[in-house]
Write an enzyme that holds these catalytic residues in place. Sequence first.
Site, PDB file in Angstrom:
ATOM      1  CG  ASP A  70      -1.615   1.264   1.509  1.00 11.74           C
ATOM      2  OD1 ASP A  70      -1.658   2.117   0.604  1.00 11.74           O
ATOM      3  OD2 ASP A  70      -2.166   1.422   2.623  1.00 11.74           O
TER       4      ASP A  70
ATOM      5  CD  GLU B 166      -4.957   3.528  -2.118  1.00  8.96           C
ATOM      6  OE1 GLU B 166      -5.759   4.322  -1.594  1.00  8.96           O
ATOM      7  OE2 GLU B 166      -3.837   3.879  -2.539  1.00  8.96           O
TER       8      GLU B 166
ATOM      9  CE  LYS C  15      -1.738   7.139  -3.365  1.00  5.58           C
ATOM     10  NZ  LYS C  15      -2.138   6.147  -2.347  1.00  5.58           N
TER      11      LYS C  15
ATOM     12  CG  ASP D 182      -9.260   4.256   1.308  1.00  5.21           C
ATOM     13  OD1 ASP D 182      -8.685   4.794   2.273  1.00  5.21           O
ATOM     14  OD2 ASP D 182      -8.659   3.579   0.454  1.00  5.21           O
TER      15      ASP D 182
END
Length: 511
Positions: A11, A150, A73, A178
């Site tokens: 992850d 994810e 990211k 999420d």
Amino acid sequence: MSEQIPAVGIDLGTTFSAIAHLSPSGAPVTLMNSEGDRITPSVALFENGQAIVGKEALKAISTEANSIALCAKRDMGRKVFHQTIENKQYPPEVIEAFILNKLRRDAMGQIGHFTKAVVTVPAYFDEVRRKATQDAGYMAGLDVLDIINEPTAAALAFGFQHGILGQSSAQENILVYDLGGGTFDVTIMRICGNDFTTLATDGDVQLGGFDWDNRLVDYIAEKFVQQFYADPREDVCARGKLWRECEDAKRTLSVRQKAIVSCDYQGLAAKFEVTREEFESMTMDLVDRTRFTAVQTLRAAGLEWSDVSRVLLCGGSSRMPMVRDMLRQVSGKEPDASAAADEAVALGAAIHAGHLLSLSAGNAPSFKIRNVNSHSLGVIGLDPATHLQRVGVLIPRNTKLPVRYRRNFRTQKVNQKNLLVQIVEGESSSPDNCTFIGSCKIPDLPPMLPAGTPVAVTFQYSPDGRLKVSVEIPNTTAAITQEFTRENNLPKHLLDGWRQYISNEPPTDYQ
Ligand code: AMP
């Protein structure tokens, strides 16, 4: 001893990353990093071109902020990271590669040498960001088996934990909420026996816990300014230090009603109290954005709240009470926090890696994942009425993957030499508001084609959300070549160079 390929899942988070593997008994287990922690800050401190990743890098934020890459990211898909480090402009995927390399090396200390791994991405990541993530894996010396979303990974971990994986009778619609450090995803999944099908997905790649932190940073900094007429945000190191204090206070406010934030700058220092109520009121609009997206996504899936059996919480920021209150209120259900918020995604990725390795060993599939595309795919054309550029959608968002779409483009004149197709992702009819993926040029059309000859271009999304383009001219045997040039993409020789530099592994064949 038989050599078994470890099943590894990663992850790669905006603020924290985790890596997991499947134990010999088939259970997913998080691997600790070399500092003994189960999650690693996704922060890189650069020193003479080498990166120190993790806790030590994070510590240096109050003293060497200019040498630190934070939240890379969020910049994925761009050509370069927004901040120059040591006078260098790094592509964001290179920074991500340093982070992945640390995870890979630390894990190798426990499970031996491996290269194959599944890496996760937010469901809402577009094609360009997915490709950049795959490239980051390659530069880190990995052989990326697959990229999965994810929330899908979280649902797999949840399925494993609750014994649903492997049972054919279970059926439920779950909403995976999420909220991580830098991105927000909401995904509606139907778990039907061993089939994990995404019905709809939406999100925001610029919304996460970091935005809650920044609100608190601004709030405290304003108080400091009122008291001392000096603004700690003006200095990157002072700002970095304040951010760490605020992030810590935010966590405190998840369990307590008040927290104290210390701030010092230019020899001046003060402590400020902030209550949960104040924190929630300064960030209410952020949680409202996630509520809006959740409701929209449910609608896109064609469901009502009563059709959803579970609201699954995922991502560290879902620990905030205001998130849980909002979800309780809008869904009428108690949100399910049974998945390990920081680790579920890596655990699910390891389950998926094990599944892929088992399939490649010739075993029957034990579960099936079906995904949708998170953004509409289109091509840029000229509006005949206005002569302005507009986007023609070919594959609407939330279409089940894999999907192919074939479209005929026509040559405009006799003996036309080449044809250019510009490809975008997004929901707007204006190309400026969409993400430019790249262009497909057909450089050598066969000679003497009449005007209006159809040239068939096939767009194909694979299950991981990656795009392939192929071209043919119907009713001819002419071999057609096409150059699919991606926007902001590192060329192969640079990927190879970085792979050797970052991972010390020689390049392998890579598409
Ligand atoms: P993830 O990317 O899922 O690891 O999430 C990281 C984000 O979760 C960061 O913004 C953290 O500050 C945030 N976070 C972690 N634990 C808590 C907590 N107890 N309360 C509020 N936010 C948290």
